[in-house]
Design a protein around this motif. Structure first.
Motif, PDB file in Angstrom:
ATOM      1  N   MET A 283      58.464  10.659   6.323  1.00 50.86           N
ATOM      2  CA  MET A 283      57.803  11.397   7.395  1.00 50.86           C
ATOM      3  C   MET A 283      58.257  12.857   7.427  1.00 50.86           C
ATOM      4  SD  MET A 283      55.786   9.210   8.728  1.00 50.86           S
ATOM      5  CE  MET A 283      55.301   9.935  10.260  1.00 50.86           C
ATOM      6  N   LEU A 284      59.482  13.100   7.051  1.00 48.23           N
ATOM      7  CA  LEU A 284      60.033  14.452   7.015  1.00 48.23           C
ATOM      8  C   LEU A 284      61.309  14.414   6.209  1.00 48.23           C
ATOM      9  CD1 LEU A 284      62.758  14.843   9.006  1.00 48.23           C
ATOM     10  CD2 LEU A 284      61.035  14.549  10.749  1.00 48.23           C
ATOM     11  N   HIS A 285      61.799  15.581   5.874  1.00 47.82           N
ATOM     12  CA  HIS A 285      63.134  15.667   5.302  1.00 47.82           C
ATOM     13  C   HIS A 285      63.773  16.947   5.820  1.00 47.82           C
ATOM     14  CE1 HIS A 285      61.051  18.163   2.257  1.00 47.82           C
ATOM     15  NE2 HIS A 285      62.226  18.760   2.120  1.00 47.82           N
ATOM     16  N   LEU A 286      65.082  16.999   5.768  1.00 53.56           N
ATOM     17  CA  LEU A 286      65.829  18.168   6.213  1.00 53.56           C
ATOM     18  C   LEU A 286      66.205  19.002   5.000  1.00 53.56           C
ATOM     19  CD1 LEU A 286      68.227  16.390   8.742  1.00 53.56           C
ATOM     20  CD2 LEU A 286      66.039  17.510   9.229  1.00 53.56           C
ATOM     21  N   ASP A 287      66.045  20.304   5.105  1.00 50.94           N
ATOM     22  CA  ASP A 287      66.506  21.244   4.085  1.00 50.94           C
ATOM     23  C   ASP A 287      67.757  21.919   4.615  1.00 50.94           C
ATOM     24  OD1 ASP A 287      64.483  20.744   2.275  1.00 50.94           O
ATOM     25  OD2 ASP A 287      63.239  22.404   2.930  1.00 50.94           O
ATOM     26  N   VAL A 288      68.835  21.856   3.857  1.00 49.27           N
ATOM     27  CA  VAL A 288      70.118  22.423   4.255  1.00 49.27           C
ATOM     28  C   VAL A 288      70.513  23.472   3.225  1.00 49.27           C
ATOM     29  CG1 VAL A 288      72.546  21.926   4.742  1.00 49.27           C
ATOM     30  CG2 VAL A 288      70.775  20.232   5.338  1.00 49.27           C
TER      31      VAL A 288
ATOM     32  N   GLU B 277      78.859  21.444  -2.611  1.00 47.13           N
ATOM     33  CA  GLU B 277      78.310  20.824  -1.404  1.00 47.13           C
ATOM     34  C   GLU B 277      77.645  19.489  -1.709  1.00 47.13           C
ATOM     35  OE1 GLU B 277      78.840  21.647   1.845  1.00 47.13           O
ATOM     36  OE2 GLU B 277      80.271  22.997   0.892  1.00 47.13           O
ATOM     37  N   THR B 278      77.088  19.342  -2.900  1.00 47.87           N
ATOM     38  CA  THR B 278      76.546  18.050  -3.300  1.00 47.87           C
ATOM     39  C   THR B 278      77.681  17.032  -3.391  1.00 47.87           C
ATOM     40  OG1 THR B 278      74.693  19.053  -4.484  1.00 47.87           O
ATOM     41  CG2 THR B 278      75.293  16.804  -5.103  1.00 47.87           C
ATOM     42  N   ALA B 279      78.770  17.411  -4.012  1.00 45.11           N
ATOM     43  CA  ALA B 279      79.927  16.517  -4.137  1.00 45.11           C
ATOM     44  C   ALA B 279      80.480  16.161  -2.752  1.00 45.11           C
ATOM     45  CB  ALA B 279      81.008  17.158  -4.999  1.00 45.11           C
ATOM     46  N   ARG B 280      80.541  17.133  -1.860  1.00 45.63           N
ATOM     47  CA  ARG B 280      81.042  16.871  -0.500  1.00 45.63           C
ATOM     48  C   ARG B 280      80.115  15.931   0.249  1.00 45.63           C
ATOM     49  NH1 ARG B 280      80.927  18.700   4.691  1.00 45.63           N
ATOM     50  NH2 ARG B 280      79.339  20.283   4.317  1.00 45.63           N
ATOM     51  N   ALA B 281      78.788  16.142   0.126  1.00 45.17           N
ATOM     52  CA  ALA B 281      77.824  15.268   0.796  1.00 45.17           C
ATOM     53  C   ALA B 281      77.972  13.826   0.307  1.00 45.17           C
ATOM     54  CB  ALA B 281      76.399  15.772   0.572  1.00 45.17           C
ATOM     55  N   VAL B 282      78.139  13.651  -0.985  1.00 40.24           N
ATOM     56  CA  VAL B 282      78.327  12.310  -1.548  1.00 40.24           C
ATOM     57  C   VAL B 282      79.629  11.708  -1.029  1.00 40.24           C
ATOM     58  CG1 VAL B 282      78.735  11.023  -3.695  1.00 40.24           C
ATOM     59  CG2 VAL B 282      76.857  12.696  -3.562  1.00 40.24           C
TER      60      VAL B 282
ATOM     61  N   ASP C  77      67.618  24.388  -8.428  1.00 35.55           N
ATOM     62  CA  ASP C  77      68.337  24.999  -7.317  1.00 35.55           C
ATOM     63  C   ASP C  77      68.288  24.147  -6.047  1.00 35.55           C
ATOM     64  OD1 ASP C  77      65.642  25.408  -6.921  1.00 35.55           O
ATOM     65  OD2 ASP C  77      65.838  27.482  -6.264  1.00 35.55           O
ATOM     66  N   VAL C  78      67.931  22.870  -6.191  1.00 35.43           N
ATOM     67  CA  VAL C  78      67.840  21.930  -5.074  1.00 35.43           C
ATOM     68  C   VAL C  78      68.440  20.602  -5.519  1.00 35.43           C
ATOM     69  CG1 VAL C  78      66.247  20.635  -3.589  1.00 35.43           C
ATOM     70  CG2 VAL C  78      65.733  23.008  -4.187  1.00 35.43           C
ATOM     71  N   ARG C  79      69.152  19.935  -4.596  1.00 39.45           N
ATOM     72  CA  ARG C  79      69.612  18.573  -4.843  1.00 39.45           C
ATOM     73  C   ARG C  79      69.036  17.693  -3.746  1.00 39.45           C
ATOM     74  NH1 ARG C  79      70.267  20.566  -8.641  1.00 39.45           N
ATOM     75  NH2 ARG C  79      72.043  20.831  -9.991  1.00 39.45           N
ATOM     76  N   VAL C  80      68.341  16.643  -4.154  1.00 32.00           N
ATOM     77  CA  VAL C  80      67.803  15.664  -3.224  1.00 32.00           C
ATOM     78  C   VAL C  80      68.827  14.551  -3.073  1.00 32.00           C
ATOM     79  CG1 VAL C  80      65.919  14.054  -2.739  1.00 32.00           C
ATOM     80  CG2 VAL C  80      65.448  16.196  -3.960  1.00 32.00           C
ATOM     81  N   LEU C  81      69.148  14.251  -1.828  1.00 32.94           N
ATOM     82  CA  LEU C  81      70.091  13.181  -1.522  1.00 32.94           C
ATOM     83  C   LEU C  81      69.492  12.292  -0.441  1.00 32.94           C
ATOM     84  CD1 LEU C  81      72.039  16.081  -1.673  1.00 32.94           C
ATOM     85  CD2 LEU C  81      73.631  14.226  -2.075  1.00 32.94           C
ATOM     86  N   PHE C  82      70.119  11.136  -0.221  1.00 32.29           N
ATOM     87  CA  PHE C  82      69.744  10.240   0.857  1.00 32.29           C
ATOM     88  C   PHE C  82      70.926  10.101   1.795  1.00 32.29           C
ATOM     89  CE2 PHE C  82      67.435   8.805  -2.953  1.00 32.29           C
ATOM     90  CZ  PHE C  82      66.136   9.040  -2.525  1.00 32.29           C
ATOM     91  N   ASP C  83      70.670  10.219   3.090  1.00 37.83           N
ATOM     92  CA  ASP C  83      71.742  10.001   4.058  1.00 37.83           C
ATOM     93  C   ASP C  83      72.038   8.501   4.150  1.00 37.83           C
ATOM     94  OD1 ASP C  83      69.985   8.792   5.945  1.00 37.83           O
ATOM     95  OD2 ASP C  83      69.689  10.664   7.036  1.00 37.83           O
ATOM     96  N   PRO C  84      73.051   8.085   4.907  1.00 40.40           N
ATOM     97  CA  PRO C  84      73.394   6.658   4.958  1.00 40.40           C
ATOM     98  C   PRO C  84      72.266   5.743   5.456  1.00 40.40           C
ATOM     99  CG  PRO C  84      75.236   7.950   5.717  1.00 40.40           C
ATOM    100  CD  PRO C  84      74.069   8.911   5.562  1.00 40.40           C
TER     101      PRO C  84
ATOM    102  N   CYS D 225      67.569  17.666   1.473  1.00 37.86           N
ATOM    103  CA  CYS D 225      67.768  18.552   0.326  1.00 37.86           C
ATOM    104  C   CYS D 225      68.855  19.571   0.624  1.00 37.86           C
ATOM    105  CB  CYS D 225      66.478  19.312  -0.011  1.00 37.86           C
ATOM    106  SG  CYS D 225      65.147  18.244  -0.549  1.00 37.86           S
ATOM    107  N   LEU D 226      69.744  19.754  -0.321  1.00 38.45           N
ATOM    108  CA  LEU D 226      70.659  20.888  -0.322  1.00 38.45           C
ATOM    109  C   LEU D 226      70.039  21.905  -1.269  1.00 38.45           C
ATOM    110  CD1 LEU D 226      74.119  19.093  -0.707  1.00 38.45           C
ATOM    111  CD2 LEU D 226      72.942  19.755   1.398  1.00 38.45           C
ATOM    112  N   TRP D 227      70.043  23.175  -0.871  1.00 35.79           N
ATOM    113  CA  TRP D 227      69.441  24.191  -1.719  1.00 35.79           C
ATOM    114  C   TRP D 227      70.212  25.493  -1.610  1.00 35.79           C
ATOM    115  CZ3 TRP D 227      67.045  28.714   0.146  1.00 35.79           C
ATOM    116  CH2 TRP D 227      66.897  28.793   1.530  1.00 35.79           C
TER     117      TRP D 227
END
Length: 128
Positions: free
Chosen positions: A76-81, A89-94, A108-115, A121-123
């Protein structure tokens, strides 16, 4: 001049409190309000940013990203950070509980899934 402004984005989850804790760590936000099935977090006092709220929905089904098949639960949506250092920051998010998506559509973007399985997306801003 418009009198309306976006104040909060609300995400459903099976456990609102767990998801709120994840985003407080990821974004450096603080708890603003808590109820048994709802949590509001936001930037520290005086900082700019949009608040996030989380509502417990026992029947929540995580979206499939990217959705490719009929019947896949749609995002439905996603957050861009925006971040300064994409790899760090990708390593920290994981480390905080996110999962890196198998498909990464941009350098220049990493797609991740929250818990709870919401894509985010981190960008990094491209050098100008």
């Amino acid at each position: 001049m418009c009198a309306a402004r976006l104040s909060t984005v609300v995400l459903d989850a099976r456990d609102a409190h767990e998801l709120a804790r994840f985003y407080t760590r990821l974004l450096g936000y603080e708890m603003r309000a808590e109820e048994p099935h709802w949590v509001l977090i936001g930037p520290p006092d005086g900082a700019a940013g949009t608040a996030l709220a989380f509502e417990t929905e026992p029947e929540y089904v995580p979206p499939v990203w990217p959705a490719r098949n009929p019947g896949d639960q749609q995002m439905m949506l996603h957050l861009d950070v925006e971040v300064d250092d994409l790899e760090a920051e990708t390593a920290r998010a994981v480390a905080e509980g996110a999962t890196l998506a198998g498909e990464q559509p941009q350098d220049d973007v990493r797609v991740l899934f929250d818990p709870s399985g919401h894509p985010f997306c981190l960008w990094v801003r491209a050098a100008q």
